[in-house]
Design an enzyme around this catalytic site. Structure first.
Site, mmCIF file in Angstrom:
data_model
loop_
_atom_site.group_PDB
_atom_site.id
_atom_site.type_symbol
_atom_site.label_atom_id
_atom_site.label_comp_id
_atom_site.label_asym_id
_atom_site.label_seq_id
_atom_site.Cartn_x
_atom_site.Cartn_y
_atom_site.Cartn_z
ATOM 1 N N ASP A 81 11.461 11.241 8.516
ATOM 2 C CA ASP A 81 10.386 10.575 8.294
ATOM 3 C C ASP A 81 10.719 9.083 7.293
ATOM 4 O O ASP A 81 12.574 9.657 6.524
ATOM 5 C CB ASP A 81 9.708 10.700 6.940
ATOM 6 C CG ASP A 81 8.545 9.891 6.299
ATOM 7 O OD1 ASP A 81 8.481 8.756 6.944
ATOM 8 O OD2 ASP A 81 8.006 10.466 4.998
ATOM 9 N N ASP A 103 13.675 3.334 10.070
ATOM 10 C CA ASP A 103 13.314 2.271 9.028
ATOM 11 C C ASP A 103 14.716 1.310 8.610
ATOM 12 O O ASP A 103 15.214 1.316 8.119
ATOM 13 C CB ASP A 103 13.219 3.278 7.586
ATOM 14 C CG ASP A 103 12.786 2.165 6.749
ATOM 15 O OD1 ASP A 103 12.709 0.634 6.673
ATOM 16 O OD2 ASP A 103 12.017 2.539 5.907
ATOM 17 N N GLU A 133 9.505 0.181 12.056
ATOM 18 C CA GLU A 133 9.378 -0.557 10.468
ATOM 19 C C GLU A 133 9.261 -1.701 10.522
ATOM 20 O O GLU A 133 10.238 -2.451 10.175
ATOM 21 C CB GLU A 133 9.418 0.284 9.144
ATOM 22 C CG GLU A 133 8.263 -0.631 8.252
ATOM 23 C CD GLU A 133 8.018 0.887 7.026
ATOM 24 O OE1 GLU A 133 8.354 1.915 6.753
ATOM 25 O OE2 GLU A 133 8.272 -0.431 6.266
ATOM 26 N N GLY A 208 2.124 5.303 2.768
ATOM 27 C CA GLY A 208 1.499 5.148 2.087
ATOM 28 C C GLY A 208 0.303 6.147 1.606
ATOM 29 O O GLY A 208 -0.637 4.942 0.957
ATOM 30 N N SER A 209 -0.101 6.625 2.873
ATOM 31 C CA SER A 209 -2.093 6.527 2.140
ATOM 32 C C SER A 209 -2.023 7.571 1.651
ATOM 33 O O SER A 209 -3.639 8.185 1.690
ATOM 34 C CB SER A 209 -1.822 7.655 4.192
ATOM 35 O OG SER A 209 -1.268 6.285 4.785
HETATM 36 O O1 G3H Z 1 6.563 8.137 4.796
HETATM 37 C C1 G3H Z 1 5.985 8.505 3.948
HETATM 38 C C2 G3H Z 1 4.622 8.686 3.419
HETATM 39 O O2 G3H Z 1 4.211 7.153 4.030
HETATM 40 C C3 G3H Z 1 3.969 9.229 2.053
HETATM 41 O O3 G3H Z 1 3.063 8.088 1.397
HETATM 42 O O4 G3H Z 1 2.982 8.500 -0.831
HETATM 43 O O5 G3H Z 1 1.272 7.380 0.148
HETATM 44 O O6 G3H Z 1 2.079 10.038 0.490
HETATM 45 P P1 G3H Z 1 2.287 9.094 0.562
HETATM 46 ZN ZN ZN Z 2 6.359 6.072 4.392
#
Ligand code: G3H
Ligand code: ZN
Length: 285
Positions: A81, A103, A133, A208-209
């Protein structure tokens, strides 16, 4: 079974659902995710940030996720990630990751294209999938921070250029979500998702979900999001369960008794997400 990120996301793209990509740092998280995936019969992505690799070690993360995947019949991908470091990405590929994210979203378009292209070339040569991204997602994810004022939505034309010139497999887009805990309710630009999906016709990723209301998640999936990243909501479930346990039994000293309930709490949150994203029942043999 261990599969590539592309296998998982192409299936989601073709069948109009999204797969949860859950961040892992320790054994309990890996076990919570694989149990949730089995109980819902969901394909799943386990992902490690650069911070997680610093904390646990790439070999430990890789061994844990591979053990979980090889002992399970549901499709599992092991993904890096927010990779920003060339050497770290190569190390992940050498350690059996089946997918990596490059990224380079902080760079101007040309720099993002050049950097992504280089990673696609080496990753694809090793049979590993690539997520990139474009646009800037606000908030903090481990060691990556984007100030709210610097967050910018994805420009659809720039997205087309990045995809066409690099051959990437999936694309993370900035459409109004942010990493970490939300102060107010996030407002997603659903029309932008539709436009980008129509132009690209490839798997799209929502970062960011955590904390995004169910209704918005479902609308985003209907419009073409196929990978949904969740880290903060799992951290919260873990913390809450540990705090509750220690409050009720302050003399406890057996780590299994303290951390075990946190593993169960994380599993429940993950199962809810899998159902919400539409991946439940989509595991294939
Ligand atoms: O790459 C990881 C996610 O975008 C984490 O997002 O902070 O909303 O769980 P979050
Ligand atoms: Zn992320």
């Amino acid at each position: 079974m261990l599969v590539t990120g592309k296998q998982i996301l192409d299936h989601a793209h073709e069948n109009n659902y999204a797969v949860g990509a859950f961040n892992v740092n320790n054994m309990e998280q890996v076990q919570a995710i694989i149990q949730a995936a089995e109980e819902t019969q969901s394909p799943v992505i386990m992902q490690a940030s650069q911070g997680a690799l610093k904390y646990a070690g790439v070999e430990y993360i890789s061994a844990m996720v591979k053990t979980a995947a090889e002992n399970s019949s549901v499709p599992v991908a092991l993904h890096l990630d927010h990779g920003t470091d060339f050497k770290q990405i190569v190390k992940c590929i050498r350690n059996g990751f089946t997918s990596v994210m490059i990224d380079a979203s902080k760079m101007p378009l040309e720099g993002n294209i050049d950097t992504t292209k280089k990673i696609v070339e080496i990753a694809h040569a090793a049979g590993v999938s690539v997520e990139a991204e474009i646009g800037k997602i606000g908030g903090t994810e481990d060691d990556i921070t984007v100030d709210e004022r610097d967050a910018t939505f994805t420009d659809p034309e720039e997205a087309v250029k990045l995809v066409n010139e690099t051959g990437l497999d999936s694309l993370a887009i900035a459409v109004g979500t942010a990493h970490g805990v939300y102060k107010g309710e996030p407002k997603l630009d659903f029309d932008r998702i539709v436009t980008i999906k129509e132009k690209l016709n490839i798997p799209l990723v929502l970062h960011g979900s955590s904390g995004v209301p169910e209704e918005s998640i479902k609308k985003a999936v209907e419009r073409g999001i196929n990978k949904i990243n969740i880290d903060t909501d799992i951290r919260m479930a873990f913390n809450e369960a540990i705090r509750d346990f220690v409050k009720n039994d302050p003399d406890a000293y057996d780590p299994r008794k303290i951390v075990g309930p946190a593993r169960d709490a994380m599993k429940e949150v993950i199962k809810e997400k899998m159902t919400m994203f539409g991946s439940a029942g989509k595991a294939w043999k």
